[in-house]
Design a protein around this motif. Structure first.
Motif, PDB file in Angstrom:
ATOM      1  N   ASN A  42       3.074  21.090 -24.960  1.00  0.00           N
ATOM      2  CA  ASN A  42       2.299  20.202 -24.091  1.00  0.00           C
ATOM      3  C   ASN A  42       2.390  20.637 -22.633  1.00  0.00           C
ATOM      4  O   ASN A  42       1.403  20.598 -21.891  1.00  0.00           O
ATOM      5  CB  ASN A  42       2.755  18.755 -24.269  1.00  0.00           C
ATOM      6  CG  ASN A  42       2.443  18.228 -25.657  1.00  0.00           C
ATOM      7  OD1 ASN A  42       1.497  18.665 -26.306  1.00  0.00           O
ATOM      8  ND2 ASN A  42       3.249  17.310 -26.121  1.00  0.00           N
ATOM      9  N   VAL A  60      -2.149  20.365 -28.330  1.00  0.00           N
ATOM     10  CA  VAL A  60      -1.172  19.298 -28.175  1.00  0.00           C
ATOM     11  C   VAL A  60      -0.216  19.310 -29.362  1.00  0.00           C
ATOM     12  O   VAL A  60      -0.582  19.719 -30.458  1.00  0.00           O
ATOM     13  CB  VAL A  60      -1.836  17.908 -28.042  1.00  0.00           C
ATOM     14  CG1 VAL A  60      -2.569  17.786 -26.741  1.00  0.00           C
ATOM     15  CG2 VAL A  60      -2.768  17.645 -29.198  1.00  0.00           C
ATOM     16  N   CYS A 122      -0.754  13.562 -32.277  1.00  0.00           N
ATOM     17  CA  CYS A 122      -1.391  14.613 -31.482  1.00  0.00           C
ATOM     18  C   CYS A 122      -2.720  14.136 -30.909  1.00  0.00           C
ATOM     19  O   CYS A 122      -3.049  14.439 -29.760  1.00  0.00           O
ATOM     20  CB  CYS A 122      -1.602  15.876 -32.330  1.00  0.00           C
ATOM     21  SG  CYS A 122      -0.094  16.800 -32.658  1.00  0.00           S
ATOM     22  N   LEU A 129      -3.370  13.273 -22.281  1.00  0.00           N
ATOM     23  CA  LEU A 129      -3.444  14.468 -21.437  1.00  0.00           C
ATOM     24  C   LEU A 129      -4.814  14.582 -20.783  1.00  0.00           C
ATOM     25  O   LEU A 129      -4.922  14.918 -19.606  1.00  0.00           O
ATOM     26  CB  LEU A 129      -3.137  15.725 -22.240  1.00  0.00           C
ATOM     27  CG  LEU A 129      -1.707  15.922 -22.729  1.00  0.00           C
ATOM     28  CD1 LEU A 129      -1.581  17.247 -23.479  1.00  0.00           C
ATOM     29  CD2 LEU A 129      -0.715  15.856 -21.604  1.00  0.00           C
TER      30      LEU A 129
END
Length: 146
Positions: A42, A60, A122, A129
């Motif tokens: 990450n 991820v 994920c 993110l």
């Protein structure tokens, strides 16, 4: 871990756009309480995005464990040492698995449930993110510090 990271990002980085370039990542682990490989993946994703390296999508990762046939997401160091666990990395919003690492023996049904939980984790991590990256990009664009 170096080769795992390289293989994981090979499918995401658009190397054909810069054929004579080399990407070097240096990771320093300051504290370790489980999920080190996932955290490194990450962190590399965010660093590559910040550096402007062209990628097809986010990579991820998430760790998952199992306690009495119940899957656990993002296991800590104690759980990692005591329970069967795996680390999964996926490419973007798809469920395409780019890395899976498991060093424990478990029944296939348990492994499938751990894998499903990790892939769902994920997807959530990708959303987080993406939100952070877009927010940071908007702040930089507003400040004119491009």
């Amino acid at each position: 871990m170096r080769s795992q990271l390289a293989r994981t990002f090979n499918s995401a980085i658009l190397t054909h756009l810069h054929p004579r370039s080399e990407i070097t990542m240096s990771l320093h682990i300051l504290s370790q309480d489980g999920g080190v490989l996932a955290a490194c993946i990450n962190a590399c994703t965010l660093a590559l995005i910040d550096a402007g390296v062209p990628m097809s999508d986010y990579v991820v990762a998430m760790s998952a464990g199992c306690f009495t046939k119940e899957p656990l997401l993002d296991v800590n160091g104690i759980e990692e040492n005591e329970l069967p666990m795996l680390t999964v990395a996926t490419l973007g919003a798809t469920e395409k698995v780019t890395l899976i690492q498991m060093e424990s023996k478990v029944h296939v049904d348990v492994m499938e449930s751990m894998l499903a939980v990790a892939v769902d984790g994920c997807a959530k991590m990708r959303e987080m993110l993406d939100t952070v990256v877009r927010s940071h990009g908007n702040e930089v664009a507003r400040s004119g510090a491009l």
